[in-house]
Scaffold this active site. Structure first.
Site, mmCIF file in Angstrom:
data_model
loop_
_atom_site.group_PDB
_atom_site.id
_atom_site.type_symbol
_atom_site.label_atom_id
_atom_site.label_comp_id
_atom_site.label_asym_id
_atom_site.label_seq_id
_atom_site.Cartn_x
_atom_site.Cartn_y
_atom_site.Cartn_z
ATOM 1 N N ALA A 169 0.834 -1.204 0.000
ATOM 2 C CA ALA A 169 0.000 0.000 0.000
ATOM 3 C C ALA A 169 0.871 1.257 0.000
ATOM 4 C CB ALA A 169 -0.920 -0.020 1.217
ATOM 5 N N GLU A 217 12.201 -10.127 -9.967
ATOM 6 C CA GLU A 217 13.615 -10.490 -10.138
ATOM 7 C C GLU A 217 14.385 -10.329 -8.837
ATOM 8 O OE1 GLU A 217 11.666 -8.456 -11.837
ATOM 9 O OE2 GLU A 217 12.628 -7.777 -13.661
HETATM 10 N N1 THU Z 1 7.879 -5.197 -11.874
HETATM 11 C C1 THU Z 1 8.646 -6.316 -11.687
HETATM 12 O O1 THU Z 1 8.300 -7.190 -10.898
HETATM 13 N N2 THU Z 1 9.794 -6.421 -12.395
HETATM 14 C C2 THU Z 1 10.263 -5.463 -13.265
HETATM 15 O O2 THU Z 1 11.410 -5.490 -13.657
HETATM 16 C C3 THU Z 1 9.325 -4.426 -13.717
HETATM 17 C C4 THU Z 1 8.253 -4.100 -12.744
HETATM 18 C C5 THU Z 1 6.643 -5.070 -11.098
HETATM 19 C C6 THU Z 1 6.706 -4.025 -10.021
HETATM 20 C C7 THU Z 1 5.251 -3.689 -9.848
HETATM 21 O O3 THU Z 1 4.673 -4.607 -8.935
HETATM 22 C C8 THU Z 1 4.635 -3.921 -11.218
HETATM 23 O O4 THU Z 1 5.579 -4.705 -11.932
HETATM 24 C C9 THU Z 1 4.343 -2.660 -11.988
HETATM 25 O O5 THU Z 1 5.440 -1.829 -12.033
#
Ligand code: THU
Length: 129
Positions: free
Chosen positions: A46, A55
């Site tokens: 939140a 990653e």
């Molecule tokens: N997100 C990832 O898990 N990995 C990335 O490299 C790009 C972004 C996630 C973070 C967030 O929960 C969602 O994607 C939107 O940004």
């Protein structure tokens, strides 16, 4: 583990993503040189800034279990676009395994292959300190 099996592990992790805010699930599967695999998903909060990417979930799980030598990571998303790693995740990968491979999947399970060097050229790393 075969590349196909590693991709499937990343895809399976999409179901574990906690994404009530973005509704953008990401799954990751990280292969270590000794064959150990760590998986991760994105976990939102939140307080948005406390969110962690898939990653980095996988990488931090690995490092906290004593693994730092990474061969490749697969990143899976559900959208039409290939799910490429954000800048922070690229930097964290560079810290431990500059020569690792990064495989990005789209929602159809199609793959694009990169080296981390391609994704983060001219990077700052431990050798500077
Ligand atoms: N997100 C990832 O898990 N990995 C990335 O490299 C790009 C972004 C996630 C973070 C967030 O929960 C969602 O994607 C939107 O940004």
């Amino acid at each position: 583990m075969t590349e196909q099996a590693l991709c499937q592990k990343a895809i399976d992790m999409l179901d574990m993503a906690y994404v009530p805010y973005s509704h953008f699930p990401v799954g990751a599967a990280l292969l270590c040189r000794d064959g150990t695999v760590f998986t991760g998903c994105n976990i939102e909060n939140a307080a948005y800034g406390a969110t962690i990417c898939a990653e980095r979930t996988a990488i931090f799980k690995a490092v906290s279990e004593g693994h730092r030598d990474f061969v490749r990571i697969v990143i899976a998303g559900k959208s039409e676009d290939y799910c490429v790693p954000c800048g922070s995740c690229r930097q964290v990968m560079m810290e431990f395994a500059p020569e690792m491979e990064v495989i990005c999947l789209n929602g159809k399970g199609e793959a694009k292959h990169y080296t981390l060097r391609q994704l983060l050229p001219e990077s700052f790393g431990p050798e500077y300190l």
